[in-house]
Design a protein around this motif. Structure first.
Motif, short mmCIF file in Angstrom:
data_model
loop_
_atom_site.label_atom_id
_atom_site.label_comp_id
_atom_site.label_asym_id
_atom_site.label_seq_id
_atom_site.Cartn_x
_atom_site.Cartn_y
_atom_site.Cartn_z
N PRO A 12 0.81 -1.23 0.00
CA PRO A 12 0.00 0.00 0.00
C PRO A 12 0.84 1.28 0.00
CG PRO A 12 -0.88 -1.59 1.56
CD PRO A 12 0.43 -2.15 1.07
N LEU A 13 1.99 1.25 0.68
CA LEU A 13 2.88 2.41 0.67
C LEU A 13 3.40 2.68 -0.74
CD1 LEU A 13 4.55 4.61 2.08
CD2 LEU A 13 6.22 2.84 2.66
N LEU A 14 3.80 1.64 -1.42
CA LEU A 14 4.29 1.80 -2.79
C LEU A 14 3.16 2.23 -3.72
CD1 LEU A 14 7.01 1.61 -4.20
CD2 LEU A 14 6.48 -0.75 -4.79
N GLU A 15 1.97 1.67 -3.53
CA GLU A 15 0.80 2.07 -4.33
C GLU A 15 0.49 3.56 -4.16
OE1 GLU A 15 -2.29 -0.53 -2.98
OE2 GLU A 15 -1.76 -2.11 -4.40
N ALA A 16 0.67 4.05 -2.94
CA ALA A 16 0.41 5.47 -2.69
C ALA A 16 1.32 6.36 -3.51
CB ALA A 16 0.58 5.77 -1.19
N HIS A 17 2.45 5.82 -3.93
CA HIS A 17 3.41 6.58 -4.75
C HIS A 17 3.21 6.37 -6.25
CE1 HIS A 17 5.58 6.64 -0.90
NE2 HIS A 17 6.21 7.69 -1.38
N SER A 18 2.26 5.55 -6.63
CA SER A 18 2.11 5.17 -8.04
C SER A 18 1.77 6.33 -8.96
CB SER A 18 1.07 4.05 -8.19
OG SER A 18 -0.21 4.52 -7.82
N ASP A 19 1.36 7.46 -8.40
CA ASP A 19 1.06 8.63 -9.23
C ASP A 19 2.33 9.33 -9.73
OD1 ASP A 19 1.98 9.79 -6.90
OD2 ASP A 19 0.08 10.76 -6.40
N GLY A 20 3.50 8.92 -9.19
CA GLY A 20 4.77 9.45 -9.68
C GLY A 20 5.19 10.79 -9.10
N VAL A 21 4.39 11.37 -8.21
CA VAL A 21 4.77 12.65 -7.62
C VAL A 21 5.43 12.43 -6.25
CG1 VAL A 21 2.93 13.89 -8.83
CG2 VAL A 21 2.53 13.04 -6.52
N GLU A 22 6.11 13.45 -5.77
CA GLU A 22 6.75 13.37 -4.45
C GLU A 22 5.67 13.41 -3.37
OE1 GLU A 22 9.52 16.61 -4.24
OE2 GLU A 22 10.94 15.63 -5.57
N HIS A 23 5.86 12.60 -2.34
CA HIS A 23 4.91 12.55 -1.22
C HIS A 23 5.61 12.87 0.08
CE1 HIS A 23 1.43 10.84 -3.34
NE2 HIS A 23 2.34 10.31 -4.13
N ARG A 24 4.94 13.66 0.92
CA ARG A 24 5.46 13.98 2.25
C ARG A 24 5.11 12.85 3.21
NH1 ARG A 24 3.16 19.81 3.57
NH2 ARG A 24 1.28 18.56 3.42
N ASN A 25 6.03 12.57 4.12
CA ASN A 25 5.82 11.50 5.09
C ASN A 25 4.51 11.65 5.85
OD1 ASN A 25 8.23 10.31 4.37
ND2 ASN A 25 9.36 11.13 6.10
N ARG A 26 4.22 12.83 6.34
CA ARG A 26 3.02 13.01 7.16
C ARG A 26 1.74 12.77 6.36
NH1 ARG A 26 4.92 18.62 7.66
NH2 ARG A 26 3.93 19.81 6.03
N ASP A 27 1.77 13.07 5.06
CA ASP A 27 0.60 12.81 4.22
C ASP A 27 0.42 11.30 4.01
OD1 ASP A 27 0.23 15.56 3.99
OD2 ASP A 27 1.34 15.67 2.10
N LEU A 28 1.54 10.59 3.90
CA LEU A 28 1.48 9.14 3.72
C LEU A 28 0.91 8.46 4.95
CD1 LEU A 28 4.92 8.63 1.97
CD2 LEU A 28 2.66 8.29 0.92
N VAL A 29 1.26 8.95 6.14
CA VAL A 29 0.74 8.36 7.37
C VAL A 29 -0.78 8.45 7.38
CG1 VAL A 29 0.64 8.61 9.88
CG2 VAL A 29 2.85 8.74 8.70
#
Length: 146
Positions: A12-29
């Motif tokens: 799920p963490l990798l899927e959250a990145h599948s859009d190809g943009v940079e993600h902030r840690n707090r947003d991922l949590v």
């Protein structure tokens, strides 16, 4: 729902990145807590040391492992982005990503096993540091319980 182990968080963490943009840690949590349908109590649960939240810690471990396998990159502190290898792994492993999958990559195997005498010295220093941390932690917890 119980807080998932760090390997269950990997895909799920990798899927959250599948859009190809940079993600902030707090947003991922927040995103992953919603994905796993964690309630407020689960989201606030602390490690036994009381130093950080359990779920945040597990995300951190999942992120460390998949980053070491080359599936994510960290362009700046607190940010992560998927790599081409990460996209391939998402495509090739639709159900689960875990340590068994990561071990197929040389970078990850190198991360997991020391390759020289100097690595052993660094490991001993880390072990001593961790031991001291645990001793201090036990004193802190004993004092807090009095």
């Amino acid at each position: 729902m119980a807080i998932p182990d760090f390997q269950s968080i990997m895909r799920p963490l990798l899927e959250a990145h599948s859009d190809g943009v940079e993600h902030r840690n707090r947003d991922l949590v927040a995103l992953l807590a919603d994905h796993f349908e964690l309630d407020d109590e689960d989201r606030r649960e602390m490690l036994p040391s009381g130093t950080s939240r359990l779920f945040d810690n597990r995300i951190g471990w999942a992120k460390t492992h998949i980053r070491q396998a080359g599936l994510l990159a960290s362009p700046r502190r607190g940010l992560s982005v998927i790599t081409d290898r990460g996209r391939e792994v998402l495509r090739d492993f639709p159900d689960r990503i875990d340590l068994k999958i990561l071990k197929q990559f040389d970078e990850y195997r190198n991360f997991r096993s020391p390759s020289s005498a100097t690595d052993g010295i660094a490991d001993n220093t880390t072990l001593l540091s961790c031991s001291m941390h645990l001793i201090l932690l036990s004193f802190f917890q004993a004092a807090r319980n009095k």
